[in-house]
Design a protein around this motif. Structure first.
Motif, PDB file in Angstrom:
ATOM      1  N   UNK A  63     -39.873 -14.556 -17.740  1.00 25.43           N
ATOM      2  CA  UNK A  63     -41.317 -14.350 -17.917  1.00 25.43           C
ATOM      3  C   UNK A  63     -41.923 -15.648 -18.441  1.00 25.43           C
ATOM      4  N   UNK A  64     -42.580 -16.341 -17.523  1.00 20.64           N
ATOM      5  CA  UNK A  64     -43.185 -17.640 -17.829  1.00 20.64           C
ATOM      6  C   UNK A  64     -44.565 -17.422 -18.447  1.00 20.64           C
ATOM      7  N   UNK A  65     -44.978 -18.337 -19.323  1.00 22.47           N
ATOM      8  CA  UNK A  65     -46.282 -18.230 -20.009  1.00 22.47           C
ATOM      9  C   UNK A  65     -47.438 -18.154 -19.012  1.00 22.47           C
TER      10      UNK A  65
ATOM     11  N   UNK B 195     -50.181 -11.452 -22.691  1.00 24.55           N
ATOM     12  CA  UNK B 195     -49.045 -10.956 -23.472  1.00 24.55           C
ATOM     13  C   UNK B 195     -48.586  -9.574 -22.992  1.00 24.55           C
ATOM     14  N   UNK B 196     -49.567  -8.702 -22.693  1.00 22.90           N
ATOM     15  CA  UNK B 196     -49.223  -7.337 -22.245  1.00 22.90           C
ATOM     16  C   UNK B 196     -48.442  -7.402 -20.934  1.00 22.90           C
TER      17      UNK B 196
ATOM     18  N   UNK C  94     -46.544  -9.853 -19.990  1.00 18.19           N
ATOM     19  CA  UNK C  94     -45.182 -10.320 -20.318  1.00 18.19           C
ATOM     20  C   UNK C  94     -44.302  -9.156 -20.749  1.00 18.19           C
ATOM     21  N   UNK C  95     -44.851  -8.308 -21.625  1.00 13.33           N
ATOM     22  CA  UNK C  95     -44.064  -7.159 -22.090  1.00 13.33           C
ATOM     23  C   UNK C  95     -43.703  -6.250 -20.919  1.00 13.33           C
ATOM     24  N   UNK C  96     -44.695  -5.984 -20.046  1.00  9.72           N
ATOM     25  CA  UNK C  96     -44.462  -5.080 -18.903  1.00  9.72           C
ATOM     26  C   UNK C  96     -43.391  -5.643 -17.974  1.00  9.72           C
ATOM     27  N   UNK C  97     -43.426  -6.940 -17.750  1.00 16.38           N
ATOM     28  CA  UNK C  97     -42.459  -7.557 -16.822  1.00 16.38           C
ATOM     29  C   UNK C  97     -41.048  -7.546 -17.412  1.00 16.38           C
ATOM     30  N   UNK C  98     -40.952  -7.745 -18.727  1.00 13.32           N
ATOM     31  CA  UNK C  98     -39.624  -7.679 -19.361  1.00 13.32           C
ATOM     32  C   UNK C  98     -39.066  -6.266 -19.163  1.00 13.32           C
ATOM     33  N   UNK C  99     -39.916  -5.261 -19.351  1.00 12.27           N
ATOM     34  CA  UNK C  99     -39.470  -3.859 -19.187  1.00 12.27           C
ATOM     35  C   UNK C  99     -39.048  -3.602 -17.737  1.00 12.27           C
ATOM     36  N   UNK C 100     -39.745  -4.239 -16.812  1.00 11.90           N
ATOM     37  CA  UNK C 100     -39.391  -4.088 -15.389  1.00 11.90           C
ATOM     38  C   UNK C 100     -38.001  -4.685 -15.131  1.00 11.90           C
ATOM     39  N   UNK C 101     -37.743  -5.848 -15.731  1.00 10.12           N
ATOM     40  CA  UNK C 101     -36.422  -6.477 -15.577  1.00 10.12           C
ATOM     41  C   UNK C 101     -35.333  -5.553 -16.143  1.00 10.12           C
ATOM     42  N   UNK C 102     -35.653  -4.890 -17.243  1.00  9.71           N
ATOM     43  CA  UNK C 102     -34.677  -3.972 -17.852  1.00  9.71           C
ATOM     44  C   UNK C 102     -34.397  -2.831 -16.887  1.00  9.71           C
TER      45      UNK C 102
ATOM     46  N   UNK D 188     -47.149 -15.648 -27.209  1.00  9.90           N
ATOM     47  CA  UNK D 188     -47.486 -15.603 -28.641  1.00  9.90           C
ATOM     48  C   UNK D 188     -46.240 -15.239 -29.442  1.00  9.90           C
ATOM     49  N   UNK D 189     -46.274 -15.560 -30.719  1.00 12.90           N
ATOM     50  CA  UNK D 189     -45.098 -15.278 -31.550  1.00 12.90           C
ATOM     51  C   UNK D 189     -45.000 -13.788 -31.907  1.00 12.90           C
ATOM     52  N   UNK D 190     -46.171 -13.130 -32.025  1.00 15.71           N
ATOM     53  CA  UNK D 190     -46.188 -11.746 -32.530  1.00 15.71           C
ATOM     54  C   UNK D 190     -45.995 -10.701 -31.431  1.00 15.71           C
ATOM     55  N   UNK D 191     -45.513  -9.537 -31.842  1.00 15.48           N
ATOM     56  CA  UNK D 191     -45.519  -8.368 -30.953  1.00 15.48           C
ATOM     57  C   UNK D 191     -44.304  -8.213 -30.061  1.00 15.48           C
ATOM     58  N   UNK D 192     -43.159  -8.699 -30.503  1.00 18.83           N
ATOM     59  CA  UNK D 192     -41.982  -8.668 -29.643  1.00 18.83           C
ATOM     60  C   UNK D 192     -40.916  -7.660 -30.046  1.00 18.83           C
ATOM     61  N   UNK D 193     -40.977  -7.156 -31.259  1.00 11.81           N
ATOM     62  CA  UNK D 193     -39.874  -6.329 -31.781  1.00 11.81           C
ATOM     63  C   UNK D 193     -39.436  -5.190 -30.844  1.00 11.81           C
TER      64      UNK D 193
END
Ligand code: AHR
Length: 325
Positions: free
Chosen positions: A31-33, A68-69, A71-79, A92-97
């Motif tokens: 997931x590229x910026x 950012x949203x 990025x999160x969605x694409x990571x979940x897709x990869x999973x 961004x640094x925040x919101x990854x946990x």
């Protein structure tokens, strides 16, 4: 006949499975910026050059356009698609946990690349990147060396708010600035790492403070510096060896050309060529080796010719010739 059909179907299934398995390619999700800067484009190209099928990889790189949203969605897709490795360059640094926990629970190794996250290192496998705080400190130390105790009014065009690149560079520079009572940081605004952003912020700085209201412009990347130059050109303000001091980060080919030309006085590198390091980390993990929690991508600083420096390298044609991106 039925038996024959069953046999043919079974054979097809086996062959199908065998060929999918036999391609042997490791599926890498990145997931590229986004595509906000020349640096970013060089970084993206570097991943395409390194993670090739010939090298044994199938790379899916998603340009998240600073969302950012997404990025999160694409990571979940990869999973969901059960990728072998997930590489995150966090906007961004925040919101990854939460999402990092999900990747971990799925048993997929996760590499944080370039920028960093504000999350426990236990939540990801390893990280690769430059030291953005050190980059900011280098810029500050160079300025101190160059000014030699002279007073300075400083304007900062920051990178995208909340990104570790902007946070680190500000932190490092401000640390040095705090040691120099003769410096005043008069304003600091977000230019979003883009040329357009840099130009807009600089135009508003010029309107607010006027030509005599500042001596130094610190731009968090080369593209912002080009935009700041455009704004100063339009306002008839001189910069460079005989004008306002411009400091930049990235040290891309064009940024260093402008440093060689004496327009940007100091340019601190942030090396975008990181894919080989990420690939080596993946190879080590594949071999069952333990990898360091963080691998540093080294970088250095440069200044315009005619300036003496113990902090950074003086630009030359040779340095530029070696800089392809
Ligand atoms: O994270 C690296 C930074 O992001 C680079 O300085 C900048 O150009 C980019 O967009």
């Amino acid at each position: 006949m039925k038996k024959l059909l069953a046999l043919v179907i079974a054979l097809c299934l086996v062959l199908g499975a065998a060929s999918a398995f036999a391609d042997g390619l490791l599926k890498i999700g990145y997931v590229q910026v986004g595509h906000e800067s020349d640096w970013r484009m060089a970084n993206t190209q570097n991943y395409f050059d390194v993670f090739t099928k010939d090298a044994g990889f199938e790379l899916e790189l998603i340009d998240c356009d600073n969302d950012h949203a997404l990025q999160l969605a694409k990571v979940r897709e990869f999973v969901q698609k059960d990728f072998d490795y997930i590489v995150i360059d966090p906007i961004q640094t925040a919101g990854w946990d939460d999402v990092l926990k999900e990747v971990q629970e799925a048993g997929i190794p996760c590499i944080i690349a370039d920028r960093s996250v504000d999350a426990s290192p236990d939540l990801y496998t390893t990280a690769v990147g430059t030291d953005m705080t050190a980059e900011g400190e280098t810029a500050g130390k160079w300025l101190a060396e160059y000014l030699g105790g002279k007073e300075a009014k400083i304007l900062v065009i920051e990178g995208s708010t909340g990104s570790s690149a902007a946070i680190g560079r500000s932190e490092g520079f401000n640390k040095v600035a705090a040691e120099h009572k003769e410096w005043t940081i008069i304003d600091s605004q977000d230019g979003d790492f883009t040329q357009n952003g840099g130009q807009q912020v600089m135009e508003s700085f010029i309107k607010t403070y006027g030509e005599d209201g500042f001596d130094v412009v610190v731009c968090h990347n080369d593209n912002e510096a080009y935009g700041a130059m455009d704004a100063m050109d339009a306002a008839g303000i001189k910069y460079g060896v005989d004008g306002k001091i411009i400091i930049s980060f990235d040290a891309t080919h064009e940024g260093l050309q402008r440093t060689l030309d004496g327009k940007i006085l100091c340019n601190v590198e942030c090396n975008p060529i990181q894919a080989v390091i990420v690939m080596n980390v993946i190879k080590a993990l594949q071999a069952g080796e333990t990898v360091e929690k963080f691998t540093l991508v080294p970088d250095e600083g440069f200044c315009a010719p005619g300036i003496e420096s113990k902090i950074v390298t003086v630009m030359s044609d040779e340095v530029l010739a070696g800089r392809k991106y």
